[in-house]
Design a protein around this motif. Structure first.
Motif, PDB file in Angstrom:
ATOM      1  N   MET A   1       8.488   1.542 -17.867  1.00 39.71           N
ATOM      2  CA  MET A   1       9.616   2.375 -17.464  1.00 39.71           C
ATOM      3  C   MET A   1       9.172   3.463 -16.497  1.00 39.71           C
ATOM      4  N   ALA A   2       7.980   4.027 -16.735  1.00 45.37           N
ATOM      5  CA  ALA A   2       7.491   5.095 -15.863  1.00 45.37           C
ATOM      6  C   ALA A   2       7.260   4.607 -14.440  1.00 45.37           C
ATOM      7  N   VAL A   3       6.946   3.317 -14.290  1.00 48.33           N
ATOM      8  CA  VAL A   3       6.748   2.738 -12.964  1.00 48.33           C
ATOM      9  C   VAL A   3       8.093   2.392 -12.322  1.00 48.33           C
TER      10      VAL A   3
ATOM     11  N   ASP B   1       2.293   2.047 -25.565  1.00 48.89           N
ATOM     12  CA  ASP B   1       3.588   1.372 -25.516  1.00 48.89           C
ATOM     13  C   ASP B   1       3.796   0.807 -24.113  1.00 48.89           C
ATOM     14  N   GLU B   2       3.676  -0.508 -23.966  1.00 51.75           N
ATOM     15  CA  GLU B   2       3.775  -1.117 -22.646  1.00 51.75           C
ATOM     16  C   GLU B   2       5.163  -0.940 -22.033  1.00 51.75           C
ATOM     17  N   LYS B   3       6.196  -0.861 -22.860  1.00 52.87           N
ATOM     18  CA  LYS B   3       7.552  -0.684 -22.348  1.00 52.87           C
ATOM     19  C   LYS B   3       7.739   0.717 -21.765  1.00 52.87           C
ATOM     20  N   LEU B   4       7.124   1.701 -22.406  1.00 48.18           N
ATOM     21  CA  LEU B   4       7.183   3.063 -21.887  1.00 48.18           C
ATOM     22  C   LEU B   4       6.423   3.171 -20.572  1.00 48.18           C
TER      23      LEU B   4
ATOM     24  N   ALA C   1       0.832  -1.208   0.000  1.00 48.62           N
ATOM     25  CA  ALA C   1       0.000   0.000   0.000  1.00 48.62           C
ATOM     26  C   ALA C   1       0.865   1.255   0.000  1.00 48.62           C
ATOM     27  N   TYR C   2       1.993   1.192   0.696  1.00 48.57           N
ATOM     28  CA  TYR C   2       2.934   2.317   0.720  1.00 48.57           C
ATOM     29  C   TYR C   2       3.422   2.629  -0.690  1.00 48.57           C
ATOM     30  N   TRP C   3       3.768   1.610  -1.451  1.00 49.96           N
ATOM     31  CA  TRP C   3       4.248   1.833  -2.811  1.00 49.96           C
ATOM     32  C   TRP C   3       3.118   2.251  -3.740  1.00 49.96           C
ATOM     33  N   ASP C   4       1.919   1.746  -3.514  1.00 52.22           N
ATOM     34  CA  ASP C   4       0.766   2.206  -4.293  1.00 52.22           C
ATOM     35  C   ASP C   4       0.591   3.712  -4.142  1.00 52.22           C
ATOM     36  N   ASP C   5       0.721   4.179  -2.912  1.00 48.45           N
ATOM     37  CA  ASP C   5       0.551   5.610  -2.638  1.00 48.45           C
ATOM     38  C   ASP C   5       1.657   6.434  -3.298  1.00 48.45           C
ATOM     39  N   LEU C   6       2.906   5.968  -3.193  1.00 41.90           N
ATOM     40  CA  LEU C   6       4.007   6.712  -3.809  1.00 41.90           C
ATOM     41  C   LEU C   6       3.837   6.807  -5.318  1.00 41.90           C
ATOM     42  N   LEU C   7       3.428   5.722  -5.927  1.00 42.03           N
ATOM     43  CA  LEU C   7       3.327   5.694  -7.388  1.00 42.03           C
ATOM     44  C   LEU C   7       2.086   6.406  -7.910  1.00 42.03           C
ATOM     45  N   SER C   8       1.170   6.752  -7.024  1.00 36.89           N
ATOM     46  CA  SER C   8      -0.059   7.419  -7.468  1.00 36.89           C
ATOM     47  C   SER C   8       0.171   8.887  -7.825  1.00 36.89           C
ATOM     48  N   SER C   9       1.326   9.427  -7.433  1.00 34.46           N
ATOM     49  CA  SER C   9       1.604  10.838  -7.720  1.00 34.46           C
ATOM     50  C   SER C   9       1.830  11.084  -9.208  1.00 34.46           C
ATOM     51  N   PHE C  10       2.309  10.076  -9.890  1.00 33.09           N
ATOM     52  CA  PHE C  10       2.569  10.219 -11.322  1.00 33.09           C
ATOM     53  C   PHE C  10       2.283   8.892 -12.009  1.00 33.09           C
ATOM     54  N   THR C  11       1.372   8.895 -12.966  1.00 33.35           N
ATOM     55  CA  THR C  11       1.046   7.681 -13.710  1.00 33.35           C
ATOM     56  C   THR C  11       1.107   7.976 -15.207  1.00 33.35           C
ATOM     57  N   LEU C  12       1.398   6.942 -15.963  1.00 26.51           N
ATOM     58  CA  LEU C  12       1.491   7.083 -17.415  1.00 26.51           C
ATOM     59  C   LEU C  12       0.824   5.887 -18.058  1.00 26.51           C
TER      60      LEU C  12
END
Length: 508
Positions: A339-341, A333-336, A318-329
């Motif tokens: 990479m964003a994650v 292109d699945e590779k792009l 859940a901690y990482w879910d919250d951190l990654l929610s600030s920027f999503t792409l």
């Protein structure tokens, strides 16, 4: 040759052979307790500072590669193997390592016995959780032994691998129930100790490396594992280790889960010892006072069941879910998208370790880099702005009055590393980049008015903005014959060392 693949759904990189071109490392921990974990269970743990608070040993540039780590030996009849393949390197029937965000999993099997391992550092805890599950997939009863192993570092990683005439005499341990406590120098000058525990009564243990391995044996042939009997050794100097033996009987289809905990504890000076040793305690010198284990026991209790471990593991996710929610792409292109994650995960890891410890940086010769961490803030400020602000303050606090700075500082003391020193002419400019990036992202202009010391001297302070002004002037006042900034030590590129080794000034 393909060695693995990305599992995008679970945010994991899956490695399906232990024989990768080089050890592939994951980095566990988010606050103070950190671990390096390779795809063969190699690596080490430290608290805050990889040089000054190294918990377990690791041998860089060793032969074979990636020697020493958190090893589990499984003896099933005549077969002895490791779920992470090393150090026995026994051919496995199946092997899989999954490096996830803040955790690593192993799933391996040999002779119809499956071993599943989970390693992670729970948020807010000074410990690494190691959960081991063995499952009998055969149609017959199995009697196996599981033997754990870590080797203690005597805290200062540089001294540990150089000052042998002293270190061979100072190692001290205590053993109580299922926990082995490393207390070297705790009596004399330290307020911290480490422990390695298991949530089951062990059938044997060892704390002396020579007893565990045999004097001339390597990690792939420990005498106690091969003979099927621990030495129950209590270390006195030399090389202290921690090893538990658990004998397990499994019926067909039956599983057994054990929880091991590698922890770090600090006690106030007034609460370092207990008045009377616990019943059953074994230690290096029975005449010595016993350490106060109150905090350690509470920590062990918090991770004594599988349910507790899985709850903490879910909270880490859940901690990482919250951190990654600030920027999503999301693109076509699945590779792009991938990479964003993973790039965000890498940026957080870089913030935590600040390049002071990795497979190629020993954690001994340097601390946190002034320019490195100033650059790193640009990648994490949208995720952890409060922590980025604290780090930038710490960086600026190592700056000198003339605008120059220590090239590195130790994360434990937050003071400049005098061994490396200064005279890196580009260092001060990176503080400008880091602070301006922080202010643009957060709008926290008040940070520019924050009073920050020079060289950690609280009696000599200036605003953050004044620190930035002096950073700029330090560089622009040091100009070569062509009007360009002078190169100092390793400026812009670590391999450029011109002006400091020559009487002929050179431009950047």
């Amino acid at each position: 040759m393909k060695f693995g693949f990305f599992d995008d759904k679970n945010r994991e990189y899956v490695i399906n052979t232990p024989e990768t071109p080089y050890p592939w490392i994951n980095y566990l921990g988010n606050e103070k307790f950190f671990s390096l974990m390779s795809n063969t269970a190699g690596g080490y743990a430290f608290h805050t500072d990889a040089r000054l608070r190294r918990i377990t040993r690791y041998r860089y540039n060793d032969v074979p590669l990636d020697n020493n780590g958190r090893y589990f030996y499984i003896k099933d009849g005549r077969s002895v193997w490791n779920p992470g393949w090393k150090p026995m390197r026994t051919k496995l029937d199946s092997y899989e390592c999954r490096h996830g965000f803040g955790y690593t999993k192993f799933n391996s099997s040999k002779n119809d016995l499956r071993a599943e391992l989970l390693f992670f550092v729970p948020n807010g805890e000074d410990a690494e959780v190691q959960m081991v599950t063995l499952t009998n997939e055969s149609k017959k009863d199995k009697s196996v032994s599981l033997v754990s192993f870590v080797e203690w570092c005597l805290w200062n990683a540089l001294d540990d691998c150089t000052n042998f005439q002293r270190n061979f005499s100072i190692g001290e341990v205590e053993v109580l129930d299922g926990a082995i406590y490393h207390k070297t120098e705790y009596r004399e000058r330290r307020n911290h100790f480490a422990f390695y525990s298991v949530n089951s009564a062990p059938d044997g243990f060892d704390t002396d490396r020579e007893t565990f391995l045999g004097l001339y044996n390597d990690y792939d042939s420990p005498v106690t594992v091969m003979k099927g009997k621990s030495g129950n050794s209590v270390a006195d100097g030399w090389a202290p280790v921690a090893s538990h033996r658990i004998n397990i009987d499994l019926k067909p289809g039956e599983s057994k889960t054990l929880i091991f905990l590698l922890g770090y504890i600090e006690n106030a000076d007034s609460r370092k010892f207990i008045a009377k040793p616990e019943q059953g305690l074994m230690q290096t010198n029975p005449a010595l006072k016993a350490i106060n284990k109150t905090k350690a026991k509470k920590l062990q209790e918090r991770f004594s069941t599988k349910a507790q471990v899985m709850k903490a593991f879910k909270e880490l996710g859940a901690y990482w879910d919250d951190l990654l929610s600030s920027f999503t792409l999301k693109t076509e292109d699945e590779k792009l998208d991938r990479m964003a994650v993973w790039n965000q995960y890498q940026c957080i890891v870089t913030y935590n370790f600040a390049r002071s410890a990795s497979y190629f940086e020993s954690g001994i010769g340097r601390g946190i880099g002034f320019r490195d961490t100033s650059q790193d803030m640009l990648g994490v400020v949208h995720q952890i702005p409060k922590r980025a602000r604290i780090r930038l303050y710490d960086v600026a606090a190592t700056q000198f009055e003339d605008g120059s700075a220590y090239h590195q500082f130790q994360p434990l003391t937050k003071r400049g590393n005098a061994d490396i020193g200064s005279n890196f002419n580009d260092d001060p400019l990176w503080l400008i980049l880091g602070v301006s990036g922080y202010v643009r992202e957060t709008g926290d202009k008040a940070f520019l008015k924050e009073m920050v010391p020079f060289d950690n001297d609280e009696s000599n302070r200036a605003t953050m903005f004044e620190h930035l002004r002096r950073s700029f002037r330090f560089t622009t006042k040091r100009i070569g014959p062509h009007g360009l900034p002078l190169i100092g030590r390793a400026d812009w590129n670590d391999c450029l060392n011109l002006n400091c080794f020559s009487t002929d000034p050179n431009d950047s």
